[in-house]
Design a protein around this motif. Structure first.
Motif, PDB file in Angstrom:
ATOM      1  N   THR A  45       0.843  -1.195   0.000  1.00 54.90           N
ATOM      2  CA  THR A  45       0.000   0.000   0.000  1.00 54.90           C
ATOM      3  C   THR A  45       0.882   1.251   0.000  1.00 54.90           C
ATOM      4  OG1 THR A  45      -0.099   0.131   2.398  1.00 54.90           O
ATOM      5  CG2 THR A  45      -1.785  -1.191   1.312  1.00 54.90           C
ATOM      6  N   GLN A  53       0.627   3.603   2.035  1.00 55.95           N
ATOM      7  CA  GLN A  53       0.977   3.875   3.433  1.00 55.95           C
ATOM      8  C   GLN A  53       2.300   3.189   3.791  1.00 55.95           C
ATOM      9  OE1 GLN A  53      -1.224   2.101   6.897  1.00 55.95           O
ATOM     10  NE2 GLN A  53      -2.043   4.168   7.060  1.00 55.95           N
ATOM     11  N   GLY A  90       5.148   5.107   2.321  1.00 56.44           N
ATOM     12  CA  GLY A  90       5.336   6.326   3.122  1.00 56.44           C
ATOM     13  C   GLY A  90       6.062   6.037   4.428  1.00 56.44           C
ATOM     14  N   LYS A 125       9.846   7.335   5.509  1.00 56.69           N
ATOM     15  CA  LYS A 125      10.039   8.126   6.730  1.00 56.69           C
ATOM     16  C   LYS A 125      10.861   7.373   7.783  1.00 56.69           C
ATOM     17  CE  LYS A 125       7.066  11.790   6.290  1.00 56.69           C
ATOM     18  NZ  LYS A 125       6.882  13.088   6.879  1.00 56.69           N
ATOM     19  N   GLY A 164      -5.094   3.116  12.415  1.00 58.25           N
ATOM     20  CA  GLY A 164      -5.047   3.899  11.178  1.00 58.25           C
ATOM     21  C   GLY A 164      -4.533   3.132   9.978  1.00 58.25           C
ATOM     22  N   ILE A 165      -4.701   1.815   9.988  1.00 57.09           N
ATOM     23  CA  ILE A 165      -4.208   1.022   8.855  1.00 57.09           C
ATOM     24  C   ILE A 165      -5.345   0.497   7.980  1.00 57.09           C
ATOM     25  CG2 ILE A 165      -2.043   0.320   9.949  1.00 57.09           C
ATOM     26  CD1 ILE A 165      -3.327  -2.367  10.625  1.00 57.09           C
ATOM     27  N   THR A 222      -5.777   2.651   3.749  1.00 55.78           N
ATOM     28  CA  THR A 222      -4.366   2.926   3.471  1.00 55.78           C
ATOM     29  C   THR A 222      -4.110   3.962   2.370  1.00 55.78           C
ATOM     30  OG1 THR A 222      -4.426   0.964   2.118  1.00 55.78           O
ATOM     31  CG2 THR A 222      -3.395   0.749   4.265  1.00 55.78           C
ATOM     32  N   SER A 282      -6.052  10.104   1.502  1.00 55.29           N
ATOM     33  CA  SER A 282      -5.184  11.210   1.929  1.00 55.29           C
ATOM     34  C   SER A 282      -5.727  12.601   1.615  1.00 55.29           C
ATOM     35  CB  SER A 282      -3.797  11.052   1.318  1.00 55.29           C
ATOM     36  OG  SER A 282      -3.929  10.943  -0.067  1.00 55.29           O
ATOM     37  N   SER A 340      -6.716   6.911  10.015  1.00 61.96           N
ATOM     38  CA  SER A 340      -6.064   6.572   8.744  1.00 61.96           C
ATOM     39  C   SER A 340      -5.732   7.844   7.972  1.00 61.96           C
ATOM     40  CB  SER A 340      -6.976   5.701   7.885  1.00 61.96           C
ATOM     41  OG  SER A 340      -7.283   4.514   8.523  1.00 61.96           O
ATOM     42  N   LYS A 355      -2.797   9.645   9.593  1.00 60.87           N
ATOM     43  CA  LYS A 355      -1.560   8.886   9.388  1.00 60.87           C
ATOM     44  C   LYS A 355      -1.074   9.040   7.949  1.00 60.87           C
ATOM     45  CE  LYS A 355       0.387   4.379  10.395  1.00 60.87           C
ATOM     46  NZ  LYS A 355       0.262   3.226  11.254  1.00 60.87           N
ATOM     47  N   ASN A 356      -2.001   8.902   6.990  1.00 60.23           N
ATOM     48  CA  ASN A 356      -1.627   9.007   5.577  1.00 60.23           C
ATOM     49  C   ASN A 356      -1.151  10.410   5.215  1.00 60.23           C
ATOM     50  OD1 ASN A 356      -2.301   6.353   5.245  1.00 60.23           O
ATOM     51  ND2 ASN A 356      -4.322   6.765   4.433  1.00 60.23           N
ATOM     52  N   ASP A 404       0.378  12.494   7.139  1.00 69.51           N
ATOM     53  CA  ASP A 404       1.739  12.655   7.662  1.00 69.51           C
ATOM     54  C   ASP A 404       2.779  11.982   6.767  1.00 69.51           C
ATOM     55  OD1 ASP A 404       0.746  14.028   9.790  1.00 69.51           O
ATOM     56  OD2 ASP A 404       0.750  12.330  11.174  1.00 69.51           O
ATOM     57  N   LEU A 405       2.326  10.952   6.046  1.00 70.75           N
ATOM     58  CA  LEU A 405       3.268  10.181   5.222  1.00 70.75           C
ATOM     59  C   LEU A 405       3.297  10.635   3.766  1.00 70.75           C
ATOM     60  CD1 LEU A 405       2.325   6.651   6.576  1.00 70.75           C
ATOM     61  CD2 LEU A 405       4.399   7.902   7.114  1.00 70.75           C
TER      62      LEU A 405
END
Lengths: 65, 155
Positions: A26, A28, A31, A35, B72-73, B76, B79, B144, B147-148, B150-151
């Motif tokens: 995914t 995520q 990401g 990081k 938060g998974i 995925t 965003s 989720s 979290k997304n 931030d990534l």
């Protein structure tokens, strides 16, 4: 784990979503790897390296460690 | 690939898979401790076997569900604000459908409403189950999304 995945991905002009799709994970997960919040398995490291045309050393080896 | 019969319960994404395996392991430890507590209690009190079994099933399944939702998974790829709003609407509809199915099935298996009080409690059950389901999925959605975000790519 510090790595250069993001840099290599940007060199190849790939988005996180595209890299995720090419490595069967995914966005995520990509990401989190970029990081340094998730340490991928060796298999995923190899998949990422292959897609980005890099070696494991290029992406994951920390110089001076 | 690790060979295990539990694989059918696990997602293909390795990060998500690892997290779920951790939650299952934590749940197992909790279940083990709960079983010991129930066993000790059964020596001093008369515990109902059905209630005890349901309590154990509840501990295991609720723990995994809550941990999964709050980690938060679940969503995925979510965003953007637009995706978030769209998913929130879908979540509301899904929660109402779940609440409806749950209420109908529990009425069939436990007791069909015969008077106005039964009907009222059936509606209350529908609202409560739908609300709890929505609350849990909404929390999962928010976690989720954060979290997304931030990534996300910085570029």
């Amino acid at each position: 784990m510090i790595n250069k995945v993001k840099l290599a991905r940007l060199e190849k002009s790939l988005t996180q979503s595209e890299l995720a799709e090419l490595t069967n994970v995914t966005r995520q997960t990509i990401g989190l790897i970029e990081k340094g919040q998730y340490n991928p398995s060796l298999k995923l490291c190899l998949d990422i390296a292959q897609v980005l045309n890099k070696t494991l050393d290029d992406l994951f080896w920390e110089v001076g460690s | 690939m690790i060979k295990t019969w539990i694989r059918f319960l696990l997602p293909s994404d390795e990060y998500k898979e690892q997290k779920i395996v951790y939650y299952m392991a934590e749940s197992f430890v909790l279940l083990f401790l709960s079983s010991i507590v129930l066993l000790a209690l059964s020596r001093f009190t008369q515990l109902d076997m059905t209630i005890s079994t349901f309590a154990l099933i509840g501990v295991g399944s609720i723990y995994i569900t809550v941990r999964y939702s709050l980690s938060g998974i679940e969503y995925t790829n979510l965003s953007s604000k637009k995706e978030f709003k769209k998913e929130r609407k879908t979540t509301l509809v899904q929660s109402l459908i779940f609440g409806g199915i749950f209420t109908v099935l529990s009425s069939i298996f436990i007791n069909l409403p015969t008077n106005s009080t039964d009907w009222l409690s059936m509606v209350a059950q529908f609202l409560l189950v739908s609300f709890l389901m929505y609350l849990l999925t909404f929390l999962s959605l928010v976690r989720s999304y954060k979290k997304n975000k931030d990534l996300l790519d910085d570029e």
